[in-house]
Design a protein around this motif. Structure first.
Motif, PDB file in Angstrom:
ATOM      1  N   GLU A  89      19.798  16.850  92.741  1.00 12.53           N
ATOM      2  CA  GLU A  89      20.904  16.282  91.981  1.00 12.53           C
ATOM      3  C   GLU A  89      22.257  16.840  92.417  1.00 12.53           C
ATOM      4  O   GLU A  89      23.236  16.097  92.533  1.00 12.53           O
ATOM      5  CB  GLU A  89      20.689  16.539  90.484  1.00 12.53           C
ATOM      6  CG  GLU A  89      19.522  15.759  89.899  1.00 12.53           C
ATOM      7  CD  GLU A  89      19.741  14.260  89.950  1.00 12.53           C
ATOM      8  OE1 GLU A  89      20.895  13.818  89.799  1.00 12.53           O
ATOM      9  OE2 GLU A  89      18.765  13.519  90.149  1.00 12.53           O
ATOM     10  N   LEU A  90      22.329  18.148  92.670  1.00 17.56           N
ATOM     11  CA  LEU A  90      23.604  18.724  93.090  1.00 17.56           C
ATOM     12  C   LEU A  90      24.008  18.178  94.459  1.00 17.56           C
ATOM     13  O   LEU A  90      25.177  17.828  94.671  1.00 17.56           O
ATOM     14  CB  LEU A  90      23.524  20.247  93.136  1.00 17.56           C
ATOM     15  CG  LEU A  90      24.799  20.958  93.605  1.00 17.56           C
ATOM     16  CD1 LEU A  90      25.974  20.629  92.681  1.00 17.56           C
ATOM     17  CD2 LEU A  90      24.591  22.467  93.681  1.00 17.56           C
ATOM     18  N   ALA A  91      23.061  18.084  95.372  1.00 17.33           N
ATOM     19  CA  ALA A  91      23.370  17.526  96.689  1.00 17.33           C
ATOM     20  C   ALA A  91      23.853  16.084  96.571  1.00 17.33           C
ATOM     21  O   ALA A  91      24.752  15.656  97.297  1.00 17.33           O
ATOM     22  CB  ALA A  91      22.148  17.599  97.599  1.00 17.33           C
ATOM     23  N   THR A  92      23.277  15.325  95.636  1.00 15.35           N
ATOM     24  CA  THR A  92      23.705  13.942  95.415  1.00 15.35           C
ATOM     25  C   THR A  92      25.141  13.904  94.897  1.00 15.35           C
ATOM     26  O   THR A  92      25.955  13.081  95.338  1.00 15.35           O
ATOM     27  CB  THR A  92      22.762  13.240  94.435  1.00 15.35           C
ATOM     28  OG1 THR A  92      21.472  13.109  95.055  1.00 15.35           O
ATOM     29  CG2 THR A  92      23.267  11.862  94.068  1.00 15.35           C
ATOM     30  N   GLU A  93      25.479  14.781  93.985  1.00 13.79           N
ATOM     31  CA  GLU A  93      26.850  14.828  93.470  1.00 13.79           C
ATOM     32  C   GLU A  93      27.836  15.203  94.580  1.00 13.79           C
ATOM     33  O   GLU A  93      28.904  14.572  94.732  1.00 13.79           O
ATOM     34  CB  GLU A  93      26.948  15.821  92.315  1.00 13.79           C
ATOM     35  CG  GLU A  93      26.199  15.396  91.074  1.00 13.79           C
ATOM     36  CD  GLU A  93      26.505  16.281  89.880  1.00 13.79           C
ATOM     37  OE1 GLU A  93      27.468  17.074  89.972  1.00 13.79           O
ATOM     38  OE2 GLU A  93      25.789  16.185  88.869  1.00 13.79           O
ATOM     39  N   VAL A  94      27.496  16.225  95.343  1.00 16.47           N
ATOM     40  CA  VAL A  94      28.386  16.674  96.419  1.00 16.47           C
ATOM     41  C   VAL A  94      28.531  15.587  97.473  1.00 16.47           C
ATOM     42  O   VAL A  94      29.642  15.311  97.966  1.00 16.47           O
ATOM     43  CB  VAL A  94      27.857  17.982  97.034  1.00 16.47           C
ATOM     44  CG1 VAL A  94      28.656  18.361  98.277  1.00 16.47           C
ATOM     45  CG2 VAL A  94      27.904  19.113  96.008  1.00 16.47           C
ATOM     46  N   ALA A  95      27.426  14.943  97.833  1.00 14.06           N
ATOM     47  CA  ALA A  95      27.465  13.876  98.829  1.00 14.06           C
ATOM     48  C   ALA A  95      28.281  12.690  98.334  1.00 14.06           C
ATOM     49  O   ALA A  95      29.036  12.071  99.105  1.00 14.06           O
ATOM     50  CB  ALA A  95      26.039  13.432  99.165  1.00 14.06           C
ATOM     51  N   THR A  96      28.167  12.372  97.060  1.00 11.63           N
ATOM     52  CA  THR A  96      28.903  11.236  96.510  1.00 11.63           C
ATOM     53  C   THR A  96      30.399  11.520  96.487  1.00 11.63           C
ATOM     54  O   THR A  96      31.218  10.647  96.803  1.00 11.63           O
ATOM     55  CB  THR A  96      28.399  10.893  95.103  1.00 11.63           C
ATOM     56  OG1 THR A  96      27.010  10.549  95.176  1.00 11.63           O
ATOM     57  CG2 THR A  96      29.164   9.723  94.508  1.00 11.63           C
ATOM     58  N   ARG A  97      30.773  12.728  96.137  1.00 14.13           N
ATOM     59  CA  ARG A  97      32.198  13.078  96.147  1.00 14.13           C
ATOM     60  C   ARG A  97      32.772  12.974  97.562  1.00 14.13           C
ATOM     61  O   ARG A  97      33.907  12.514  97.748  1.00 14.13           O
ATOM     62  CB  ARG A  97      32.397  14.481  95.574  1.00 14.13           C
ATOM     63  CG  ARG A  97      32.063  14.595  94.096  1.00 14.13           C
ATOM     64  CD  ARG A  97      32.372  15.982  93.570  1.00 14.13           C
ATOM     65  NE  ARG A  97      31.811  16.171  92.244  1.00 14.13           N
ATOM     66  CZ  ARG A  97      32.389  15.758  91.114  1.00 14.13           C
ATOM     67  NH1 ARG A  97      33.549  15.133  91.171  1.00 14.13           N
ATOM     68  NH2 ARG A  97      31.805  15.963  89.952  1.00 14.13           N
TER      69      ARG A  97
END
Length: 304
Positions: free
Chosen positions: A61-69
């Motif tokens: 989930e954190l990687a998804t948030e960072v990637a989306t930003r």
């Protein structure tokens, strides 16, 4: 940290009014749309990894948030780069967002996306991924990232702005649990880096402390030029402590204390004595294959 639903609300504006208008698409619908695209990409990645006999990866989930930003940053800024508009690299973004594990990033882009319907966006992101997967040696760095055996998790970031589609795949290797380290410190300060290897078939090999100057926002023309990234070349290696009278070839006895249960502790000095970013990399060894790879990339910003 924001909940997944709150994060999706904040990201919705960059994914196209027609597709993700928060006034016509309730949060539940936004979550469904994101989840379907991520699930499709995850299925593709794991099918490809299975062909290479690599273990499947799970969503982080954190990687998804960072990637989306980062995808939003690129779509809004009209560029495609591993560097963000603030000059940060992938492992720095993940670390400063609270991550401690090692990462590898793939970035892909397409302009003039002709449709913002879910079915078309799903097709377009799949095409961008296949383009990365089908690379041929020696220019196959993205493919090797997809298939790297050490990866355990992945995050997907997708953004569309004015028909500019940007996709980020952020792969993560989770092998070490790290005690919290403050993200800022004074140049020359000493901290302690403590952690534990999570799997019995892996062991800590050594710790590397890398240094690079504080980043500056790059020019847009620079961000639009394709280039690869890496850890900085300037570094110091911290080796496991040896029992006297044993010593390494340079006469030192090592500084990293390692317990039989996989726990370790080492002092880390921000040795440069000037502002910059230090990245603490714990390298682990697979006891079966002898492969050595980075398992942490913990960044500390040294500021006066």
């Amino acid at each position: 940290m924001n909940s997944r639903r709150a994060f999706l609300k904040s990201a919705s504006v960059s994914l196209g009014v027609a597709l993700l208008d928060p006034f016509t698409n309730p949060p539940e619908e936004l979550e469904k749309i994101f989840a379907e695209i991520r699930a499709n990409l995850l299925e593709m990645v794991n099918e490809e990894r299975a062909l290479e006999k690599a273990s499947p990866v799970a969503i982080d989930e954190l990687a998804t948030e960072v990637a989306t930003r980062h995808a939003r940053d690129m779509a809004l800024g009209d560029f495609a780069s591993h560097w963000g508009s603030d000059g940060l690299k992938p492992y720095q973004r993940y670390s400063f967002a609270g991550g401690t594990h090692a990462t590898q990033e793939n970035v892909s882009a397409a302009d003039n996306t002709w449709s913002l319907k879910l079915s078309q966006l799903k097709q377009d992101t799949a095409y961008l991924h296949v383009r990365l997967y089908q690379e041929k040696p020696p220019y196959d760095g993205h493919r090797r990232t997809i298939l790297a055996s050490q990866h355990t998790h992945v995050g997907f970031g997708i953004a569309v702005e004015q028909l500019r589609l940007r996709m980020v795949e952020l792969f993560v290797a989770k092998y070490i649990a790290v005690e919290q380290v403050r993200s800022t410190a004074k140049p020359g300060a000493q901290i302690f880096f403590n952690g534990k290897v999570l799997r019995q078939d892996y062991e800590l090999n050594y710790v590397e402390v890398c240094y690079e100057p504080l980043p500056q926002p790059p020019a847009l023309s620079w961000l639009r030029e394709p280039r690869s990234y890496s850890l900085p070349k300037e570094s110091r290696v911290l080796r496991p402590r040896l029992s006297p009278p044993l010593s390494y070839a340079d006469g030192t006895g090592g500084v990293v204390d390692i317990s039989t249960n996989g726990s370790f502790r080492t002092p880390v000095r921000l040795y440069k004595g000037e502002p910059g970013i230090y990245t603490i990399v714990a390298w682990v060894r697979n006891l079966r294959s002898n492969d050595v790879f980075p398992a942490t990339e913990v960044c500390i910003k040294a500021l006066h």
